[in-house]
Design an enzyme around this catalytic site. Structure first.
Site, PDB file in Angstrom:
ATOM      1  CG  ASN A 156      -0.219   0.176   2.529  1.00  0.00           C
ATOM      2  OD1 ASN A 156       0.918  -0.261   2.701  1.00  0.00           O
ATOM      3  ND2 ASN A 156      -0.859   0.840   3.461  1.00  0.00           N
ATOM      4  CD  GLU A 189       0.516   1.076   6.345  1.00  0.00           C
ATOM      5  OE1 GLU A 189      -0.623   1.574   6.445  1.00  0.00           O
ATOM      6  OE2 GLU A 189       1.447   1.613   5.722  1.00  0.00           O
ATOM      7  CB  CYS A 234       2.054   4.313   4.293  1.00  0.00           C
ATOM      8  SG  CYS A 234       1.279   5.922   4.055  1.00  0.00           S
TER       9      CYS A 234
END
Length: 583
Positions: free
Chosen positions: A281, A285, A283
């Site tokens: 995704n 994580e 970001c």
């Protein structure tokens, strides 16, 4: 009892920044109706919506979910807060990974259409461009010359800027490229021009073979197809260390690209027996398969600190243990009530039922307990918290499997052989063997940007506190707005102590926490995280390049799944600005 809890929540005081974030991002106003009058109404809306997935006793579950949300003890992902209980077609999943962008024209345009629909629903997306022919090569035997991955990334960037999204959030995107793709050098330079690819984060897929070649100062073949695939034709060869230095030099000067240790990500994947991960995704994580979704929520650690800043300061471990099973159930229910932009996303999402339970307010909680972020005691506390979340979540997911059935992707023998599962306590493994598991993955640590601000500006994710006071540019409404913010723990300390300018003894701003200490904290938590961790290692502008380079190499040695850094430069300005001490 629930009326008393509701009354307390209705009186819950929001700081100015919390009220701004709530009003611009999460407050619901039905068409033709009055908007929610306070945060308690928002909590009730979300609690009732999530309880709507229960087959029975929905009122009881709504009250339990409300108690979990009240006081920001557990904060679901932003799409859940904004959309649950509003419209039947609301997508409650924050982010997705799309299928690899393929070389055939019809596949590319199908990928564009699917990306547009996902962005329109408010979801961020991750995209792997490694399957595209390098720029200038003959493509697909048509006689035409390929535009290359970078050109197509610009198409997606324009798409993201153009698509109208539902809600307040503009979609974000992650672009990844394999480190053996012939256009990798152009990829790592792609954001050097101001404003270029502004809707993308960039990460390089770095494999074990490349790291070994760097260490050996060996040549590195660039090939197509990339990713070391059988039959890939070598286009040219460069020194591995030259490419590694180019990746890190651009990160040093522009904060991008990040690095994803993709072989480690796949080795540690609980579902490695049935899927291959190429992207994350936006970001970082949640590494996801094609059409996979992230379903996130975070425990606000400051809400569990008792008697802060005193010799009797303690952490309410029983309260956290009681809350974890409720949080698992809440996020699992999201898969039943959320709309999905694409049928394939629904099939993959509901097939694995991935969750990402994490934490926020760690930096503030440590200060409130008198523990320094960069101390062994601080890391021990943080690891214990994440261990409680992880093991409690797995036990809860096994219990949910006995009640509602295991996820469709579960296969007992290969699942139990996955490295992360093999390291779990024996009682959890025995439960999985006997009953299966409802959710293939359960833990992740997200950046928690907006929801940390909503929860009265607690420190985000696992990050150290940025500064006692700082200016922050906020998005929401018609224009951006700059607000002066104060650290949650520093503000509490000043209120309790009467020292209106002081800071707690354990306080350390992010600029005072070394890169080594930041990586050590990430590594301490990684052993309890089956997805991944979004962490930006903040570095001083004056750090020399060799020390900067050592940060990435240390991240690889510590067994992390990725590394992203931020160093203030003229090419990359942040959204935070430290206030002078007297401000």
């Amino acid at each position: 009892m629930h009326r008393q809890i509701e009354a307390r929540a209705a009186r819950y005081q929001l700081s100015p920044v919390s009220r701004h974030v709530w009003a611009t991002k999460y407050r619901w106003q039905p068409p033709g109706g009055a908007p929610e009058c306070d945060i308690a109404q928002t909590w009730w809306r979300v609690a009732r919506a999530l309880a709507g997935a229960e087959p029975a006793a929905r009122g009881l579950w709504a009250r339990r979910f409300y108690r979990a949300l009240a006081g920001f003890r557990f904060v679901p992902g932003g799409r859940i807060l904004a959309g649950a209980g509003t419209r039947g077609d609301a997508c409650l999943l924050n982010c997705f990974v799309m299928p690899d962008v393929a070389d055939a024209a019809d596949a590319r345009f199908r990928a564009l259409r699917e990306s547009a629909l996902t962005l329109q629903a408010g979801g961020g997306i991750g995209l792997d461009f490694s399957a595209l022919h390098p720029r200038g090569e003959s493509a697909s035997g048509s006689g035409a010359f390929a535009a290359g991955p970078i050109a197509w990334m610009h198409v997606w960037d324009k798409l993201c800027a153009t698509v109208e999204t539902r809600g307040q959030r503009r979609g974000a995107m992650m672009a990844v490229l394999a480190c053996d793709h012939p256009d990798i050098e152009a990829f790592v330079r792609a954001k050097r021009e101001p404003g270029a690819l502004s809707h993308f984060n960039l990460s390089v897929l770095v494999g074990d073979a490349f790291l070994a070649a760097v260490a050996a100062r060996a040549p590195w073949p660039l090939r197509f197809p990339a990713r070391g695939e059988a039959g890939g034709q070598v286009v040219r060869t460069i020194p591995a260390v030259t490419l590694w230095d180019a990746i890190l030099r651009n990160a040093y000067e522009t904060a991008e690209p990040g690095v994803l240790f993709i072989d480690r990500i796949n080795r540690c994947n609980n579902l490695a027996y049935c899927e291959r991960l190429h992207a994350t995704n936006p970001c970082g994580e949640i590494p996801l398969p094609p059409y996979g979704a992230c379903d996130l929520g975070s425990f606000n650690l400051t809400a569990f600190v008792c008697a802060p800043f005193t010799a009797q300061a303690s952490f309410d471990w029983p309260a956290l243990r009681r809350l974890v099973p409720l949080a698992v159930r809440m996020l699992d229910n999201v898969y039943e009530i959320s709309a999905f932009p694409l049928p394939a996303q629904q099939a993959v999402g509901q097939g694995a039922r991935r969750l990402g339970l994490g934490l926020m307010g760690l930096g503030d909680a440590l200060v409130m307990l008198g523990l320094r972020y960069d101390s062994a005691a601080g890391r021990h506390f943080a690891a214990r918290v994440m261990g409680e979340i992880c093991h409690g979540a797995y036990r809860a997911s096994v219990a949910l499997a006995t009640e509602k059935g295991p996820c469709a992707a579960f296969s007992a023998k290969p699942y139990l052989q996955a490295p992360f599962i093999a390291a779990l306590p024996q009682d959890i493994r025995d439960g999985i063997a006997a009953f299966g598991i409802r959710n293939s993955h359960l833990t992740a640590i997200a950046p928690t940007g907006s929801i940390s601000l909503l929860a009265n500006n607690v420190s985000s994710g696992l990050e150290p506190i940025f500064a006692p006071s700082y200016d922050r540019r906020l998005r929401g409404g018609e224009t951006d707005r700059v607000m002066t913010l104060h650290s949650h723990s520093v503000l509490a300390y000043r209120r309790l102590s009467g020292d209106v300018t002081g800071v707690p003894p354990a306080f350390r701003a992010s600029s005072e926490v070394s890169a080594i200490a930041q990586l050590q904290m990430q590594a301490a938590l990684q052993r309890y995280v089956d997805n991944a961790i979004a962490k930006t290692v903040n570095l001083p502008a004056a750090i020399d390049f060799e020390a900067f380079r050592a940060t990435y190499e240390r991240a690889a040695r510590l067994g992390l799944k990725g590394c992203t850094t931020y160093r203030p430069t003229a090419l990359r300005q942040g959204i935070l600005c430290v206030r002078p001490p007297h401000a």
